[in-house]
Design an enzyme around this catalytic site. Structure first.
Site, mmCIF file in Angstrom:
data_model
loop_
_atom_site.group_PDB
_atom_site.id
_atom_site.type_symbol
_atom_site.label_atom_id
_atom_site.label_comp_id
_atom_site.label_asym_id
_atom_site.label_seq_id
_atom_site.Cartn_x
_atom_site.Cartn_y
_atom_site.Cartn_z
ATOM 1 N N GLY A 1 0.755 -1.151 0.241
ATOM 2 C CA GLY A 1 -0.029 0.055 -0.088
ATOM 3 C C GLY A 1 0.803 1.483 0.313
ATOM 4 C CB CYS B 1 -25.085 -10.442 -18.101
ATOM 5 S SG CYS B 1 -24.110 -10.278 -20.034
ATOM 6 C CB CYS C 1 -23.612 -14.475 -20.352
ATOM 7 S SG CYS C 1 -22.795 -13.579 -18.829
ATOM 8 C CB CYS D 1 -20.284 -9.334 -18.778
ATOM 9 S SG CYS D 1 -21.321 -10.697 -17.843
ATOM 10 C CB CYS E 1 -19.566 -11.779 -21.269
ATOM 11 S SG CYS E 1 -21.330 -11.818 -21.620
#
Lengths: 287, 227, 256
Positions: free
Chosen positions: A29, A238, A241, A263, A269
């Site tokens: 970080g 979606c 899909c 997606c 997808c």
């Protein structure tokens, strides 16, 4: 190939960047300064990500690039072909087959595994800049863990919108120490940052900063007790899909307000569709 | 309660050729609890100067000023502040307040300062203001806009709000009508009766005779009044 | 009784120029100390040395901390000093925009110190912010407005609320009423007096306005060319100044 050193950058530069990456991995970080090079593309097109990818790439790697989850957008295509030409590495659009994945604004839906490296393109690495423009002061705030200001940003969100409206670039705290900007990924992806098996590297070219998350790092999204973090997404399946749990892009389909949600991760997808999953608009003429 | 031992003061005017003016020379006096002593002398004799020295408002160059055993001349500022808050009251000729503050709050403040509750302080302030004939409609206004006599009465109300064991009164009855003068004199008598030691300056001779037990002529301590 | 703040021999040079030299005093709980002097007299340098904004070249600024008793804040670690400055200390700037975040709502400005010390409950933070806006006489309906939409006096009151919300014990003020209309000044002075009394605050106020110190300060220090030329009870210094410069300062005030 003889025109370029492997992966465009000279070896001294790669050494310098790798040192920054190692330092970043050692202090999860923490933003490590590095001497960002001029790349043959404009700032904002992923110069930081490209330099990190170039520094970690080996001839045996298989490379994937996504932009907003898609493999076929201009940015993704040009970076992919850049490394095809300068490193001669194999490329793929399949998440599971890639060993190095460079990304802008998304984390793939398919869980990553050990041995993979995810490289993020970062426009603004400093999460505190929104409220404190002085770099000298933000560095001090990081070193002294003075992170109250991050919550001021979230407070402002709630006071203005009734909830935390920040939907991407959502700040996280790493291993209980550094507050980190996860790059402009949707907050839907935030939970994937933590405890990930793959190495995550973040490169900011214009800002000359690299930071990193080693595998299985604790990453917590900041929030309030009475306004807990929520990984939201559009409330639809979606259209192609039928996936219920993937991040969706809204696509305008005509001039009469028609739209569909699909997606954003094209590989995910397509893999689902190939496996026989289908959504409401699949097969129909959406255009 | 109040005791002065060999107290002297000079003013040095640095910006006027460093002129040194001797104003008070070698004062010794004492005032017991329940006693009221008047300072007398011609105008300019140093009555107000001496009184301000006893309050710590003017710096004393030599001697001791003991109030309830605390020597004001040597005391730290915070001790003087504590003394003024708890022990030593002062009614000056002029009302000095923060603009905009309501009269009621001005009068209640000395009680709040010694830790009294807001309700008790307000009740005592209301009682005194009513007694001193300040119309109730003025209580919520700032006294800065009041007439001279009204300001003086607000000043007295504030000065008598807390029951100080020692009090300094500078012309408490000036610019008051007969009725209010009578009320102020009775307040002074009440203070004496509860054991307060009081030093006062009264041009009002009848008042002086009525409330004071002794008179001290300040002229005898002021060598250079002519200068 | 232990002083809340004990300033000992504080000296600050700017090159060869004296900022302030060998300043010392003790401040006790509940006391308000005024520091007056003309521009360049070193009063702001001294204030900044005490508040940790400048590092003195010599001297100690000993604060009686809640947990460990008296500590020299000059030599303590920076994290500790910064922690003090957002818990037990407060600093009110002359210009509210130096002490506020102008891009953040009034509520966010007041809440920042709470969040900085770990408050993580939005409802609680907002409640305390609203309470403090009320105490400094800002309408609670303005809680989501930015300070840019406030008047100068309101901005200054907001700055005070933002500073006092964590219940500090010592407040540094740099010309807190400077640049405000006289009527607004009076309101602010009244507010400050009430807060000082009700919260038992100690304060150090730097100003060139003698009327402000007469109304707010128990004690007064007069500075000239980096030195303290006179110190004492406020009314004594103002009514019977001893030093030539103090006499000049007091006699130079225009009477209204």
């Amino acid at each position: 190939m003889s025109d370029y050193n492997f992966a465009y950058l000279d070896e001294q530069t790669k050494r310098m960047i790798r040192r920054a990456i190692l330092k970043g991995l050692a202090i999860p970080g923490y933003q490590v300064p590095f001497a960002s090079r001029e790349m043959p593309m404009p700032y904002g097109w992923g110069t930081g990500g490209v330099q990190v990818s170039a520094a970690v790439m080996t001839p045996d790697d298989r490379f994937k690039v996504i932009d907003q989850g898609a493999d076929d957008t201009t940015n993704a295509v040009s970076i992919r072909s850049f490394f095809e030409r300068t490193a001669g590495v194999a490329t793929t659009t399949k998440t599971s087959e890639a060993s190095v994945i460079q990304t802008r604004h998304r984390i793939p839906e398919e869980p990553l595994r050990e041995g993979q490296i995810l490289v993020y393109q970062v426009p603004i690495p400093e999460p505190l800049r929104f409220l404190e423009p002085r770099e000298s002061e933000t560095r001090k705030m990081h070193s002294l863990e003075e992170y109250g200001l991050m919550h001021v940003k979230l407070y402002e969100d709630i006071s203005r919108h009734g909830h935390i409206a920040t939907s991407y670039d959502y700040p996280v705290k790493v291993e209980g120490r550094y507050v980190m900007d996860p790059s402009p990924i949707p907050k839907f992806d935030n939970p994937k940052l933590g405890d990930m098996a793959a190495i995550q590297l973040f490169g900011a070219g214009r800002e000359q900063r690299i930071y990193a998350l080693p595998p299985y790092t604790q990453v917590v999204s900041l929030d309030f007790e009475d306004h807990p973090f929520e990984a939201s997404k559009p409330d639809h399946p979606c259209a192609l899909c039928g996936a219920e749990n993937s991040y969706l892009d809204e696509v305008i389909t005509d001039d009469a307000g028609g739209r569909m949600f699909v997606c954003s991760d094209t590989d995910f997808c397509e893999a689902r569709q190939a496996a026989g999953h289908t959504g409401t608009m699949n097969g129909k003429d959406a255009a | 309660m109040i005791e002065l031992r060999n107290v002297s003061k000079t003013f040095t005017l640095h910006n006027q050729n460093s002129a040194v003016i001797e104003v008070i020379n070698d004062v010794s006096l004492s005032v017991a609890a329940g006693e009221c002593v008047a300072l007398t002398g011609a105008s300019g004799a140093g009555k107000s100067t001496l009184m301000r020295m006893i309050y710590g408002n003017y710096l004393t160059q030599a001697g001791q000023i003991l109030i309830d055993g605390v020597d004001l001349v040597q005391a730290e500022p915070r001790d003087v502040i504590a003394l003024r808050r708890e022990t030593l009251g002062y009614v000056s000729q002029f009302l000095r307040v923060v603009p905009r503050v309501a009269t009621l709050d001005v009068v209640a403040e000395p009680l709040r300062a010694v830790g009294g509750s807001a309700e008790d302080a307000q009740a005592r302030a209301e009682e005194l203001l009513a007694k001193l004939n300040i119309p109730q409609r003025l209580w919520s206004l700032s006294p800065t806009t009041f007439s001279g006599g009204e300001q003086q009465r607000v000043n007295i109300a504030r000065g008598f709000a807390h029951l100080y064991p020692a009090m300094l009164l500078d012309e408490p009855t000036a610019s008051l009508d007969a009725e209010n003068r009578e009320i102020v004199l009775s307040l002074i008598e009440e203070a004496k009766a509860r054991g307060a030691a009081i030093i006062g300056i009264f041009h009002d001779e009848a008042a002086r005779v009525r409330v004071c037990d002794r008179e001290i002529d300040v002229s005898q301590f002021t060598p250079g009044i002519a200068a | 009784m232990t002083p809340l703040l004990s300033v000992q021999g504080v000296t600050k040079f700017y090159g060869h120029h004296i900022g302030c030299k060998n300043v010392g005093f003790d401040l006790y709980p509940g006391e308000v100390m005024g520091i007056v002097g003309e521009s360049g007299s070193g009063k702001s340098t001294l204030l900044n040395c005490m508040a940790g904004h400048l590092t003195p070249d010599a001297g100690a600024v000993v604060f009686n901390t809640r947990s460990d008793g008296p500590r020299d804040t000059v030599t303590m670690s920076e994290p500790e000093r910064r922690m003090l400055s957002r818990t037990d200390w407060a600093f009110v700037h002359q210009h509210a925009r130096d002490g506020l975040r102008m891009g953040v709502s009034a509520g966010g400005n007041v809440g920042e110190r709470l969040m900085a010390v770990g408050d993580r409950h939005y409802g609680d933070i907002r409640g305390k912010a609203a309470d403090w806006l009320g105490r400094v006489e800002i309408d609670a309906g303005r809680i989501d407005d930015r300070p840019t939409t406030f008047s100068g006096g309101m901005q200054q009151r907001l700055q005070i609320a933002r500073n006092l919300v964590t219940g500090p014990r010592l407040v540094f003020m740099d010309e807190p009423t400077g640049g405000l209309d006289v009527s607004v000044q009076a309101r602010l002075l009244d507010l400050l007096r009430g807060l000082v009394r009700d919260m038992g605050l100690s304060a150090i106020i730097v100003t060139h306005d003698l009327a402000v110190v007469r109304l707010l300060a128990d004690r007064l220090m007069v500075m000239k060319d980096g030195h303290v030329v006179e110190a004492g009870l406020t009314d004594q210094v103002l009514d019977d100044p001893q030093h030539a410069y103090s006499q000049l300062l007091v006699s130079s005030v225009l009477q209204v």
